[in-house]
Design a protein around this motif. Structure first.
Motif, PDB file in Angstrom:
ATOM      1  N   HIS A  10      -4.435  -0.165   3.448  1.00 16.72           N
ATOM      2  CA  HIS A  10      -4.863   1.139   2.943  1.00 16.72           C
ATOM      3  C   HIS A  10      -3.807   1.731   2.008  1.00 16.72           C
ATOM      4  CE1 HIS A  10      -7.973   1.994   6.382  1.00 16.72           C
ATOM      5  NE2 HIS A  10      -8.160   0.837   5.757  1.00 16.72           N
ATOM      6  N   GLY A  11      -2.593   1.172   2.060  1.00 17.42           N
ATOM      7  CA  GLY A  11      -1.558   1.605   1.131  1.00 17.42           C
ATOM      8  C   GLY A  11      -1.918   1.344  -0.315  1.00 17.42           C
ATOM      9  N   ALA A  12      -2.961   0.543  -0.563  1.00 17.41           N
ATOM     10  CA  ALA A  12      -3.419   0.343  -1.945  1.00 17.41           C
ATOM     11  C   ALA A  12      -3.974   1.637  -2.524  1.00 17.41           C
ATOM     12  CB  ALA A  12      -4.465  -0.763  -1.998  1.00 17.41           C
ATOM     13  N   PHE A  13      -4.439   2.545  -1.675  1.00 15.66           N
ATOM     14  CA  PHE A  13      -4.838   3.878  -2.143  1.00 15.66           C
ATOM     15  C   PHE A  13      -3.629   4.588  -2.751  1.00 15.66           C
ATOM     16  CE2 PHE A  13      -4.860   8.452  -1.208  1.00 15.66           C
ATOM     17  CZ  PHE A  13      -5.986   8.857  -1.907  1.00 15.66           C
ATOM     18  N   MET A  38      10.487  25.410  -0.569  1.00 15.58           N
ATOM     19  CA  MET A  38       9.772  24.132  -0.500  1.00 15.58           C
ATOM     20  C   MET A  38       8.291  24.336  -0.772  1.00 15.58           C
ATOM     21  SD  MET A  38      10.629  21.084  -0.121  1.00 15.58           S
ATOM     22  CE  MET A  38       9.677  19.588  -0.243  1.00 15.58           C
ATOM     23  N   ARG A  39       7.729  23.470  -1.657  1.00 12.29           N
ATOM     24  CA  ARG A  39       6.298  23.505  -1.973  1.00 12.29           C
ATOM     25  C   ARG A  39       5.701  22.128  -1.673  1.00 12.29           C
ATOM     26  NH1 ARG A  39       8.846  26.494  -6.169  1.00 12.29           N
ATOM     27  NH2 ARG A  39       9.157  24.555  -7.367  1.00 12.29           N
ATOM     28  N   ILE A  40       4.639  22.117  -0.872  1.00 11.02           N
ATOM     29  CA  ILE A  40       4.015  20.868  -0.446  1.00 11.02           C
ATOM     30  C   ILE A  40       2.621  20.758  -1.059  1.00 11.02           C
ATOM     31  CG2 ILE A  40       3.328  19.410   1.499  1.00 11.02           C
ATOM     32  CD1 ILE A  40       6.248  19.917   1.549  1.00 11.02           C
ATOM     33  N   HIS A  41       2.308  19.587  -1.600  1.00 14.32           N
ATOM     34  CA  HIS A  41       0.989  19.284  -2.151  1.00 14.32           C
ATOM     35  C   HIS A  41       0.493  17.996  -1.498  1.00 14.32           C
ATOM     36  CE1 HIS A  41       2.312  22.095  -5.322  1.00 14.32           C
ATOM     37  NE2 HIS A  41       3.432  21.374  -5.343  1.00 14.32           N
ATOM     38  N   ARG A  42      -0.783  17.954  -1.146  1.00 14.75           N
ATOM     39  CA  ARG A  42      -1.311  16.760  -0.480  1.00 14.75           C
ATOM     40  C   ARG A  42      -2.398  16.104  -1.330  1.00 14.75           C
ATOM     41  NH1 ARG A  42      -3.409  17.478   5.448  1.00 14.75           N
ATOM     42  NH2 ARG A  42      -5.064  18.667   4.431  1.00 14.75           N
ATOM     43  N   ILE A  43      -2.300  14.782  -1.446  1.00 15.96           N
ATOM     44  CA  ILE A  43      -3.338  13.991  -2.106  1.00 15.96           C
ATOM     45  C   ILE A  43      -3.918  13.050  -1.059  1.00 15.96           C
ATOM     46  CG2 ILE A  43      -3.879  12.366  -3.945  1.00 15.96           C
ATOM     47  CD1 ILE A  43      -1.522  13.447  -5.518  1.00 15.96           C
ATOM     48  N   ALA A  44      -5.191  13.181  -0.798  1.00 12.90           N
ATOM     49  CA  ALA A  44      -5.867  12.368   0.215  1.00 12.90           C
ATOM     50  C   ALA A  44      -7.316  12.192  -0.225  1.00 12.90           C
ATOM     51  CB  ALA A  44      -5.789  13.033   1.592  1.00 12.90           C
ATOM     52  N   THR A  45      -8.091  11.483   0.582  1.00  9.73           N
ATOM     53  CA  THR A  45      -9.496  11.252   0.254  1.00  9.73           C
ATOM     54  C   THR A  45     -10.324  11.129   1.521  1.00  9.73           C
ATOM     55  OG1 THR A  45     -11.066   9.739  -0.800  1.00  9.73           O
ATOM     56  CG2 THR A  45      -9.082   8.764   0.114  1.00  9.73           C
ATOM     57  N   ASP A  46     -11.545  11.662   1.475  1.00  5.50           N
ATOM     58  CA  ASP A  46     -12.467  11.514   2.600  1.00  5.50           C
ATOM     59  C   ASP A  46     -13.014  10.098   2.702  1.00  5.50           C
ATOM     60  OD1 ASP A  46     -12.174  14.141   3.356  1.00  5.50           O
ATOM     61  OD2 ASP A  46     -13.940  14.855   2.260  1.00  5.50           O
ATOM     62  N   ALA A  47     -12.775   9.278   1.682  1.00 13.64           N
ATOM     63  CA  ALA A  47     -13.250   7.894   1.731  1.00 13.64           C
ATOM     64  C   ALA A  47     -12.627   7.136   2.892  1.00 13.64           C
ATOM     65  CB  ALA A  47     -12.936   7.187   0.411  1.00 13.64           C
ATOM     66  N   MET A  48     -11.448   7.566   3.347  1.00 16.76           N
ATOM     67  CA  MET A  48     -10.794   6.901   4.477  1.00 16.76           C
ATOM     68  C   MET A  48     -11.571   7.087   5.775  1.00 16.76           C
ATOM     69  SD  MET A  48      -8.273   5.239   3.334  1.00 16.76           S
ATOM     70  CE  MET A  48      -7.141   5.132   1.958  1.00 16.76           C
ATOM     71  N   CYS A  96      -8.453  -3.264  -4.985  1.00 21.10           N
ATOM     72  CA  CYS A  96      -8.785  -2.580  -6.238  1.00 21.10           C
ATOM     73  C   CYS A  96      -9.662  -1.360  -5.991  1.00 21.10           C
ATOM     74  CB  CYS A  96      -9.479  -3.543  -7.194  1.00 21.10           C
ATOM     75  SG  CYS A  96      -8.390  -4.822  -7.864  1.00 21.10           S
ATOM     76  N   LYS A  97     -10.561  -1.474  -5.038  1.00 20.81           N
ATOM     77  CA  LYS A  97     -11.426  -0.336  -4.680  1.00 20.81           C
ATOM     78  C   LYS A  97     -10.573   0.839  -4.185  1.00 20.81           C
ATOM     79  CE  LYS A  97     -14.975   0.898  -1.222  1.00 20.81           C
ATOM     80  NZ  LYS A  97     -16.019   1.427  -2.118  1.00 20.81           N
ATOM     81  N   LEU A  98      -9.591   0.543  -3.334  1.00 23.36           N
ATOM     82  CA  LEU A  98      -8.701   1.583  -2.832  1.00 23.36           C
ATOM     83  C   LEU A  98      -7.813   2.129  -3.946  1.00 23.36           C
ATOM     84  CD1 LEU A  98      -7.648  -0.013   0.572  1.00 23.36           C
ATOM     85  CD2 LEU A  98      -9.119   1.981   0.252  1.00 23.36           C
ATOM     86  N   ARG A  99      -7.315   1.239  -4.805  1.00 25.27           N
ATOM     87  CA  ARG A  99      -6.507   1.688  -5.943  1.00 25.27           C
ATOM     88  C   ARG A  99      -7.288   2.652  -6.828  1.00 25.27           C
ATOM     89  NH1 ARG A  99      -6.289  -2.596 -10.398  1.00 25.27           N
ATOM     90  NH2 ARG A  99      -8.429  -1.792 -10.444  1.00 25.27           N
ATOM     91  N   ASP A 100      -8.517   2.310  -7.134  1.00 27.71           N
ATOM     92  CA  ASP A 100      -9.331   3.165  -7.999  1.00 27.71           C
ATOM     93  C   ASP A 100      -9.619   4.505  -7.333  1.00 27.71           C
ATOM     94  OD1 ASP A 100      -9.328   1.077  -9.768  1.00 27.71           O
ATOM     95  OD2 ASP A 100     -11.355   0.393  -9.296  1.00 27.71           O
ATOM     96  N   GLU A 101      -9.805   4.495  -6.009  1.00 27.73           N
ATOM     97  CA  GLU A 101     -10.011   5.758  -5.295  1.00 27.73           C
ATOM     98  C   GLU A 101      -8.738   6.588  -5.325  1.00 27.73           C
ATOM     99  OE1 GLU A 101     -11.747   8.821  -3.147  1.00 27.73           O
ATOM    100  OE2 GLU A 101     -12.634   7.143  -4.262  1.00 27.73           O
ATOM    101  N   GLY A 102      -7.583   5.934  -5.261  1.00 30.77           N
ATOM    102  CA  GLY A 102      -6.315   6.657  -5.362  1.00 30.77           C
ATOM    103  C   GLY A 102      -6.138   7.302  -6.723  1.00 30.77           C
ATOM    104  N   ARG A 103      -6.465   6.573  -7.780  1.00 30.36           N
ATOM    105  CA  ARG A 103      -6.376   7.145  -9.122  1.00 30.36           C
ATOM    106  C   ARG A 103      -7.334   8.327  -9.264  1.00 30.36           C
ATOM    107  NH1 ARG A 103      -3.922   5.094 -13.506  1.00 30.36           N
ATOM    108  NH2 ARG A 103      -5.497   6.165 -14.763  1.00 30.36           N
ATOM    109  N   ARG A 104      -8.552   8.168  -8.748  1.00 26.99           N
ATOM    110  CA  ARG A 104      -9.529   9.255  -8.843  1.00 26.99           C
ATOM    111  C   ARG A 104      -9.041  10.493  -8.101  1.00 26.99           C
ATOM    112  NH1 ARG A 104     -12.749  12.149  -6.335  1.00 26.99           N
ATOM    113  NH2 ARG A 104     -12.125  11.202  -4.360  1.00 26.99           N
ATOM    114  N   SER A 105      -8.483  10.296  -6.895  1.00 23.94           N
ATOM    115  CA  SER A 105      -8.010  11.423  -6.093  1.00 23.94           C
ATOM    116  C   SER A 105      -6.821  12.108  -6.755  1.00 23.94           C
ATOM    117  CB  SER A 105      -7.627  10.938  -4.691  1.00 23.94           C
ATOM    118  OG  SER A 105      -8.736  10.373  -4.025  1.00 23.94           O
ATOM    119  N   ALA A 106      -5.925  11.316  -7.356  1.00 24.15           N
ATOM    120  CA  ALA A 106      -4.784  11.900  -8.047  1.00 24.15           C
ATOM    121  C   ALA A 106      -5.238  12.704  -9.267  1.00 24.15           C
ATOM    122  CB  ALA A 106      -3.812  10.800  -8.468  1.00 24.15           C
ATOM    123  N   GLN A 107      -6.214  12.168  -9.991  1.00 21.18           N
ATOM    124  CA  GLN A 107      -6.734  12.883 -11.152  1.00 21.18           C
ATOM    125  C   GLN A 107      -7.397  14.188 -10.734  1.00 21.18           C
ATOM    126  OE1 GLN A 107      -6.462  11.893 -14.603  1.00 21.18           O
ATOM    127  NE2 GLN A 107      -6.928  14.092 -14.618  1.00 21.18           N
TER     128      GLN A 107
END
Length: 337
Positions: free
Chosen positions: A16-19, A274-284, A301-312
């Motif tokens: 899942h680290g591919a996300f 300190m300022r905290i920001h979280r990037i996550a996805t409900d796909a998990m 690759c599917k997880l990587r693409d979901e990570g890019r989408r979530s970051a964007q």
């Protein structure tokens, strides 16, 4: 354009680290931020080391290539793994090993025998990948501060390793699941997966880095709707709870310290701003714990693409908040405590 220094806090979670790879791939393209420090555990530590090594060699593009090379290496090493999806899951496009005979047999065997019985030589395919792809001399000299957590088996305490201490053993220790691998000995002490003590450890980012903005990349869901009833559902939820617990405790500590710290001077000022920001996805939520062992290239690759989408999506929604305010409500974590 003003460039804001940021820190990265990267959770572990097997494949899942591919996300996280996808999130980092997008963040490295962003000209408005500069990475100051990274704290990672398990797969998060692997991502962090690959990024820092590649960045030292070729900047942001070098870091992106290094991450791509690492995950390709992981997929290639797993090509002949017995842990394959059952044909019914392949036909339906389900990313799970719950119906895999080899996975079910291995799961039963780990309840009866230890890795010292099943893998007496202590082989780990990741060792060769790390030695071949990561330049540990560059890690030692990198301006990006690196913090990797592993759990001391003897004391039960987490140990944070820094740039000059990085070796393949440190990264393997951070990702050492005790039911699958031998404990990794470092300086005479045995170590297990860092997720038991800090997933990831946040404190060094606050105390040792200049940035006041931390991007937490989370791959283990904190909340999951419904009540788990089947054995696999219960095991999956227990896995999520155990690997989120150290992080949640540390975030609550940060929330408390931000309330009482003196913002005027000294170390208290670092905690207060300190300022905290979280990037996550409900796909998990749709992925079971067994999928953390799937290393098929299309899945990564599917997880990587979901990570890019979530970051964007995060950048589109909160680019104006970076450097100004926290987008994760830490105070909400204190409710009921």
């Amino acid at each position: 354009m003003k460039v804001v220094p940021i820190d990265l806090a990267l959770q572990g979670g097997g494949s899942h680290g591919a996300f996280t790879w996808g999130v980092l791939d997008r963040v490295l393209e962003e000209p408005s931020v500069r990475i100051d420090g990274i704290s990672g555990t398990s797969a998060g530590a692997m991502n962090a080391a690959a990024l820092v090594s590649g960045y030292a060699a070729g900047g942001a593009e070098g870091a992106r290539k290094s991450l791509d090379d690492f995950w390709r290496g992981v997929s290639e090493a797993a090509r002949y793994s017995p842990f394959k999806r059952a044909w019914v899951d392949m036909m339906t496009g389900t990313w799970s090993l719950e119906n895999s005979p080899a996975y079910m047999a291995a799961d039963l065997m780990t309840r009866l025998w230890s890795p010292y019985d099943l893998n007496p030589r202590g082989m780990n395919p990741l060792r060769g990948i790390l030695s071949d792809l990561i330049d540990f001399e560059r890690l030692a000299d990198s301006p990006i501060k690196l913090f990797v957590t592993a759990t001391n088996v003897r004391t039960g305490r987490g140990r944070v390793f820094r740039n000059a201490e990085m070796t393949p053993d440190v990264l393997l220790a951070s990702a050492c699941l005790p039911t699958m691998f031998h404990a990794v000995e470092i300086d005479g002490d045995p170590y297990w997966d860092g997720g038991y003590a800090g997933n990831p450890t946040m404190t060094p980012l606050i105390r040792e880095c200049q940035s006041s903005d931390t991007f937490l990349v989370q791959i283990n869901p904190i909340e999951r709707p419904g009540l788990p009833r089947t054995a696999s559902e219960i095991a999956n939820r227990l896995n999520e709870l155990s690997f989120n617990s150290p992080l949640l405790k540390e975030l609550r500590m940060i929330a408390l310290l931000r309330k009482v710290a003196d913002p005027g001077h000294g170390e208290g000022a670092a905690w207060a701003r300190m300022r905290i920001h979280r990037i996550a996805t409900d796909a998990m939520l749709d992925l079971a714990a067994s999928s953390k062992m799937i290393s098929e290239w299309p899945f990564l690759c599917k997880l990587r693409d979901e990570g890019r989408r979530s970051a964007q999506a995060f950048i589109d929604a909160h680019k104006g908040d970076i450097g100004k305010r926290s987008t994760l409500d830490l105070d909400a974590l204190l409710e009921g405590v």
